[in-house]
Enzyme design. Structure first.
Site, PDB file in Angstrom:
ATOM      1  N   HIS A 216      42.269  31.737  39.340  1.00 19.52           N
ATOM      2  CA  HIS A 216      40.894  32.015  38.627  1.00 19.52           C
ATOM      3  C   HIS A 216      40.071  31.011  38.794  1.00 19.52           C
ATOM      4  O   HIS A 216      40.558  29.697  38.918  1.00 19.52           O
ATOM      5  CB  HIS A 216      41.268  32.704  37.361  1.00 19.52           C
ATOM      6  CG  HIS A 216      41.736  34.023  37.157  1.00 19.52           C
ATOM      7  ND1 HIS A 216      41.436  35.066  38.132  1.00 19.52           N
ATOM      8  CD2 HIS A 216      42.643  34.244  36.353  1.00 19.52           C
ATOM      9  CE1 HIS A 216      42.224  36.064  37.693  1.00 19.52           C
ATOM     10  NE2 HIS A 216      43.197  35.739  36.885  1.00 19.52           N
ATOM     11  N   CYS A 270      37.516  31.982  42.167  1.00 17.21           N
ATOM     12  CA  CYS A 270      36.085  32.558  42.080  1.00 17.21           C
ATOM     13  C   CYS A 270      34.992  31.496  41.737  1.00 17.21           C
ATOM     14  O   CYS A 270      35.412  30.572  41.095  1.00 17.21           O
ATOM     15  CB  CYS A 270      35.812  33.705  41.154  1.00 17.21           C
ATOM     16  SG  CYS A 270      36.319  35.320  41.797  1.00 17.21           S
TER      17      CYS A 270
END
Length: 382
Positions: A216, A270
């Site tokens: 992430h 991300c």
């Protein structure tokens, strides 16, 4: 051709003479089978013609089928009497030697296509000292680092991450890298793993490295398994591995053994929540394809960083297939690494994301702040 060369090895050694060996060495050098220092080593190390010939043949055999074929062809064309006595005749190039591009395009490529001797020679003839040096396989110690976070203390599981890990591991192995692999690390553990990898002595005998981070992320960095989303934090996430830390770990001061050698950083994470589309994201908020994103601060010399998306946007991951960026990167590397430099391959990956329909999930990988001063060819198989 290696088997055929091995079959006639003893007869070539017995039938050689100084002039013939010099001719063959010159031809092998001109065709980039042997480098200057290898030819010099063969000539200086050996006192007799037989020893020079034996060393030459054994050096070529280690380089594989393509190189063995070139030696046999040189023998047939320039020393016909000896060649005929050995039962060697001119022959057409083997199917392995010449890649059939139509065949390649018509089928799925699941492994890296090897670079042929002809391609190797053409690239060196065209670019010469404008490409990064590739060390000989014998004695070379290429290393790569992969950190892949799948499960987190306070964030959603990155379903499909195992497929990304398996795919990148296979790709880097086929490109000649020994992979050091870590999964599910906290931010502190990621820093420790990078520093230990940067300090490895084997880098002195390497010609390049890959650092792959998959997790992430948020705009300023990559999440550790202990990262948490905050209400009032500057970037909204705690315990982020700042991108500047990644680059500083592998700069010329902290990783001097990789000075003047390509350092390739690949980040699947991300970099924000803006969507060019919708799948599942790898930002800190759950979303079904999943996305990953991150921001770049500083690069060092001979480095290139390839991000899965632009700043402030998401990167998509299919829970049953893996990350879209990683899938396409592996596809293009398999297809093109034998004949194109890495920067051009990255452009091909970017092009594959362009002009998608409004119903498709969109993202755009980016190359940022590259400090490469030469073309980086991987020459798979060499």
């Amino acid at each position: 051709m290696t088997a055929q060369l091995n079959k006639v090895r003893k007869a070539i050694i017995n039938g050689c003479n100084p002039a013939m060996i010099s001719d063959l060495l010159d031809d092998l050098q001109d065709k980039h089978v042997l480098k200057d220092y290898e030819v010099e080593h063969i000539n200086k190390k050996n006192n007799t013609s037989r020893d020079r010939c034996r060393d030459m043949i054994d050096s070529v055999k280690k380089k594989g089928e393509y190189s063995s074929n070139i030696l046999l062809e040189s023998l047939v064309k320039n020393h016909k009497t000896l060649a005929e006595s050995l039962g060697l005749h001119e022959h057409a190039p083997s199917p392995i030697q010449e890649h059939n591009e139509d065949t390649i395009k018509d089928k799925e490529i699941n492994s890296v296509i090897p670079c042929s001797a002809e391609e190797f020679k053409n690239i060196y003839d065209s670019h010469g000292d404008k490409i990064y040096e590739v060390r000989e396989r014998e004695g070379r110690k290429r290393l790569a680092l992969i950190i892949c976070n799948e499960t987190f203390q306070s964030m959603s599981e990155r379903r499909g991450a195992k497929l990304d890990l398996e795919g990148m591991n296979k790709l880097l192995n086929e490109l000649g890298y020994q992979v050091q692999q870590h999964t599910n690390l906290t931010k502190a553990e990621m820093v420790k793993a990078m520093k230990e990898f940067a300090a490895r002595e084997e880098h002195a005998d390497s010609d390049s490295t890959f650092i792959v981070l998959m997790s992430h992320g948020d705009k300023p960095g990559v999440c550790g398994t202990d990262s948490k989303k905050t209400e009032n934090g500057q970037y909204g996430v705690t315990n982020l591995l700042q991108v500047d830390e990644i680059f500083s770990t592998f700069n010329n001061v902290n990783c001097s053994r990789l000075w003047d050698k390509p350092k390739v950083i690949i980040i699947q994470a991300c970099r924000g929540e803006n969507q060019g589309g919708e799948l599942v994201r790898d930002d800190v908020a759950p979303a079904p394809l999943e996305d990953d994103a991150v921001h770049h601060v500083q690069t060092e010399t001979d480095s290139i960083c390839f991000y899965s998306s632009t700043p402030d946007t998401a990167s998509w991951r299919n829970p049953t297939k893996g990350s879209v960026f990683i899938i396409r990167l592996i596809e293009k590397m398999n297809e093109l690494a034998h004949c194109q430099p890495l920067g051009d391959i990255f452009l091909e990956v970017q092009s594959s994301f362009k002009d998608k329909s409004p119903n498709q999930y969109s993202q755009m990988p980016t190359q940022e702040r590259s400090t490469m001063t030469k073309k980086f060819y991987l020459f798979p198989g060499y």
